[in-house]
Write a protein that holds these residues in place. Structure first.
Motif: not given
Length: 253
Positions: A111-115, A130-133, A155, A159
């Motif tokens: 799941e991309a853009r997971t805080p 911050e966004e993580c995978v 990310m 990214e």
């Protein structure tokens, strides 16, 4: 002052284990119903259920939905030496499976853009949110889940690259070290912190165990040459199946 009496489910589990050891019920045979066993032992069905859950977690019994509880081959508790395998290609789990001569595979969902939650952000040295995978793994031995992992990668590092999703793209399944190397990030250190824990209901369902069973949770973090954390993961290993060990090289005098 005598020793406290063990709880009823433990007494029943010990006696069921004895009966299994004497082959009163051979491998593959269905056990009597819980109601019948409850009457035999003079306890409630919930006590029988809890006793059987312990034996299921040990690998002595197998519950089949809508059918009952069956005797299965005792499950061997094996040793996993994680430090024996260099962190270069693939995963330590696959290396252990290869060493044991078993088929080691995995299922993964990213799941991309997971805080990043607070604890994960601390481990990665980033700000919470911050966004993580995030990637959830089920590691399989001969198609059966035997180990779980949840991985987090910032990310900001991956990214826009072909390796943003760990199990997709040209290096799918190659492991964190090789994927990061392909985008110019060289991992030089892996830190692992093992901690005892108890299986959640979700973990128990996946591992064929019982909620609350003992597990070892290995907090692993990969760092590049500048000391930057580039990935962190929580690896869940069921204690009933695996003894985790770390092998250390000793320099000769």
């Amino acid at each position: 002052m005598g020793h406290p009496k063990p709880p009823p489910h433990q007494v029943v589990a010990n006696d069921l284990r004895r009966r299994l050891d004497t082959h009163e019920w051979p491998v593959g045979q269905k056990l009597p119903s819980r109601a019948r066993l409850a009457e035999e032992y003079g306890v409630g069905p919930n006590v029988i259920q809890k006793a059987q859950e312990h034996l299921i977690a040990e690998g002595r019994l197998q519950g089949r939905t809508g059918s009952g509880t069956y005797v299965t081959e005792p499950r061997e508790r094996r040793r996993m030496i994680r430090s024996r395998h260099p962190q270069r290609r693939g995963s330590p789990f696959r290396a252990v499976m290869d060493e044991l001569g078993r088929a080691g595979t995995c299922k993964a969902h990213s799941e991309a853009r997971t805080p990043a939650p607070h604890d994960i952000a601390q481990r990665l040295g980033i700000q919470p949110g911050e966004e993580c995978v995030r990637t959830r793994y089920e590691f399989l031995e001969d198609a059966r889940p035997v180990q779980l992992s949840v991985s987090w990668e910032p990310m900001a590092i991956t990214e826009g690259t072909p390796v943003m999703l760990p199990e997709m793209g040209p290096l799918a399944g190659k492991g964190v070290v090789e994927r990061m190397h392909s985008i110019g990030v060289d991992i030089v250190t892996a830190l692992e912190v093992p901690r005892p824990g108890r299986a959640t209901q979700e973990q128990a369902n996946l591992l064929g165990a019982s909620r609350g069973d003992l597990v070892l949770v290995i907090e692993r973090t990969y760092y590049d040459g500048d000391g930057r954390a580039v990935e962190t993961a929580d690896i869940t290993v069921p204690d009933a199946r695996w003894e985790v060990a770390y092998e250390t090289a000793v320099d000769p005098p």
